[in-house]
Design an enzyme around this catalytic site. Structure first.
Site, PDB file in Angstrom:
ATOM      1  CB  CYS A 196      33.947 -79.006 -11.371  1.00 16.12           C
ATOM      2  SG  CYS A 196      32.239 -79.437 -11.668  1.00 16.12           S
ATOM      3  CD  GLU A 226      39.279 -77.243  -9.858  1.00 13.00           C
ATOM      4  OE1 GLU A 226      40.077 -78.112 -10.243  1.00 13.00           O
ATOM      5  OE2 GLU A 226      38.066 -77.282 -10.107  1.00 13.00           O
ATOM      6  CG  LEU A 257      32.494 -91.997 -11.823  1.00 13.56           C
ATOM      7  CD1 LEU A 257      31.346 -92.589 -11.027  1.00 13.56           C
ATOM      8  CD2 LEU A 257      31.969 -91.143 -12.968  1.00 13.56           C
ATOM      9  CD  GLU A 287      31.790 -82.336 -18.820  1.00 14.93           C
ATOM     10  OE1 GLU A 287      32.203 -81.198 -18.522  1.00 14.93           O
ATOM     11  OE2 GLU A 287      30.977 -82.531 -19.733  1.00 14.93           O
ATOM     12  CE1 TYR A 317      47.225 -93.523 -18.784  1.00 11.81           C
ATOM     13  CE2 TYR A 317      44.949 -93.292 -18.048  1.00 11.81           C
ATOM     14  CZ  TYR A 317      46.304 -93.298 -17.773  1.00 11.81           C
ATOM     15  OH  TYR A 317      46.718 -93.078 -16.489  1.00 11.81           O
ATOM     16  CB  SER A 348      42.520 -83.281 -11.726  1.00  6.94           C
ATOM     17  OG  SER A 348      43.130 -84.522 -12.022  1.00  6.94           O
ATOM     18  CE  LYS A 397      39.312 -95.226 -10.640  1.00  8.71           C
ATOM     19  NZ  LYS A 397      39.098 -94.928  -9.212  1.00  8.71           N
TER      20      LYS A 397
END
Ligand code: NAD
Length: 499
Positions: free
Chosen positions: A302, A401, A165, A267, A255, A245, A191
């Protein structure tokens, strides 16, 4: 009812003694290494608490517990009505402790108490109730076949879900992940971002009190490169749902590719346009929405409407109104109920935002409002709401951003150019359009390449509509609405030949 004041909130905050350990298999535990790290109050720069610094070992224990719980059926095979009842109780407990949740969120994140009390906490409770209510209303399917076949299409929980998160909406984004995941019968390992662990830990306590069985809801606190990566690479995690990000989102794809090809839901960030066409009649209403779009949550949002794309005929009048409106967004102590812009999450991030402001100046854009750090004597990380005029869409401040209260104003000649500029970005999360012309509203809304288009407002819609990005803003699913359940379910075809 008496209006609460700064001194009420300050006194209540001083009484909070947050739990700081991880929550694994139904128990609060320190990190196996014994290590802890500091979480800082962004409004003062001072340490709030020491939090368990979990790493791959702790993640492994949590994932094993989540797997055991999942395979036992204690939650995954629980009758839908019973699961729903527990999640509704969880929501009631959040309501009972909503003042504490709001305060913890403010202390750990630096957002205004008025936002935490009116948006983050109540909307998170609503999210939980919405997904809980959906549990016993979703049906499987039977496909059309000849009479000697029964073909069932059934949906099953995917298994162990990892949720990694961000820090900007700690409770809210956690809820967007775990409410649909738990509703579907999955076990979860959360997490939180290292900057904002405290509310996720508190939610774990409430989950347990509500009756969510041991091992189903786990929180491992710690850093991205250690705990986050361990979730991403774990061979027994079936799905990772990540919000954060683009850079880290790419890691999660890697991964997954290098481990068990787990499902990855991303997201990511945005550089969302707010288009204003010449025909709008209520300038103040438009200015209010645009200010909310970029200043809500200090711009650490975001879907922040960070590019104002405005048609020439109305630009000067709109900027005039907008500059005055920005002044009403008071920057201040997040515990002060009249504060509308709180602190940036941490010093490094504040410096990053300020460096973008420097880049805007150096690139030739003109500051109309703000542009500086403020309230420095508090020790906190505050930045003034800032408007840049004269921005071209190829400047850094229009392309990257910033994740702060910085609006870039880009002038265009007509609606066609507005759409071209709006779509000329790597992102596609959200967008807003302001016009009184219904025909144009429909056409432009269809032409914008983004997961959300809000017309004559800055909004992501309510709980029932999907949220997620086009292009580099997202991948693999949608948060919110029934679509959120799809992220955590498998589809199985059962084809039965009858004799
Ligand atoms: P971030 O990507 O730095 O961190 C997000 C999470 O990833 C944290 O929990 C962090 O510990 C973890 N992480 C960091 N490095 C990692 C690694 N190497 N391996 C595994 N995990 C790692 O993002 P942030 O700074 O917390 O949040 C800001 C970003 O999040 C912005 O880009 C913003 O747009 C995005 N965001 C998107 C949404 C959305 O719904 N689309 C919502 C909120 C924030």
């Amino acid at each position: 009812m008496k209006e609460l004041t700064l001194s009420d909130f300050t006194a209540a905050a001083a009484k909070i003694k947050p739990e700081t350990r991880a929550f694994i298999d139904g128990e609060f535990v320190p990190a196996r290494s014994g290590k802890t790290f500091a979480t800082i109050n962004p409004a003062t720069g001072k340490e709030l608490a020491q939090v368990a610094e979990c790493d791959a070992d702790d993640v492994d224990v949590a994932v094993c517990a989540a797997r055991r719980a999942f395979e036992s059926g204690v939650w995954s095979a629980m009758p839908p009505k019973a699961r729903k009842k527990i999640l509704l109780r969880f929501a009631d407990l959040m309501e009972r402790d909503s003042e504490e949740l709001a305060l913890l969120e403010v202390l750990d994140n630096g957002k205004p108490i008025s936002d935490a009390r009116s948006v983050d906490v109540p909307d998170s409770i609503e999210t939980l109730r919405w997904h809980a209510e959906a549990i016993d209303k979703i049906y499987d399917q039977i496909s059309p076949t000849s009479a000697d076949v029964v073909s069932m299409i059934v949906r099953e929980p995917i298994g162990v879900v990892g949720a990694v998160l961000p820090w900007n909406f700690p409770i809210f984004v956690a809820m967007w992940k775990f409410a649909p995941a738990l509703a579907g019968g999955n076990s979860i390992v959360i997490k939180p971002a290292e900057q904002t662990s405290l509310t996720a830990i508190k939610l774990a306590a409430l989950a347990a009190e509500a009756g969510v069985p041991n091992g189903v809801f786990n929180v491992v606190t710690g850093f991205g490169e250690t705990a986050g990566q361990a979730i991403g690479r774990h061979m027994d995690v079936d799905c990772v749902s990540f919000t954060g990000s683009g850079e880290v989102g790419r890691y999660f794809l890697r991964y997954a590719a290098e481990s068990n090809i787990k499902r990855v839901v991303l997201e990511l960030g945005g550089k969302s346009p707010a288009i204003v066409l010449d025909d709008v009649s209520d300038l103040q209403a438009v200015a209010n929405q645009i200010a909310t779009g970029i200043l809500f949550c200090q711009g650490e949002n975001c879907s922040a409407g960070s590019r104002l794309i405005v048609q020439s005929g109305i630009k000067d009048r709109l900027l005039d109104t907008l500059a005055k409106t920005f002044k009403t967004w008071t920057v201040g102590n997040p515990l002060e109920p009249t504060t509308r812009v709180g602190a940036m999450i941490e010093e490094a991030h504040m410096n990053r935002v300020l460096s973008y402001i420097d880049a805007g100046r150096e690139g030739g854009a003109r500051i109309l409002v703000g542009g500086r750090r403020t309230l420095t004597d508090t020790g906190g990380f505050f930045v003034e709401p800032t408007i840049f005029d004269g921005v071209r869409n190829d400047m850094r401040i229009a392309r990257e951003e910033i994740f702060g209260p910085v609006l870039s104003v880009i002038e265009v000649a007509d609606a066609d150019e507005a759409v071209r500029v709006a779509n000329d970005t790597n992102y596609g999360l959200a967008s807003s359009l302001y016009t009184d012309n219904l025909h144009l509203a429909h056409k432009v809304a269809r032409a914008i390449k983004a997961g959300t288009v809000s017309v004559n407002c800055f909004s992501e819609g309510d709980m029932g509509v999907p949220f997620g990005g086009y292009k580099q803003s997202g991948f693999g699913g949608r948060d919110k609405g029934i679509a959120a359940h799809d992220q955590y379910l498998q589809t199985k075809a059962i084809w039965m030949q009858l004799r």
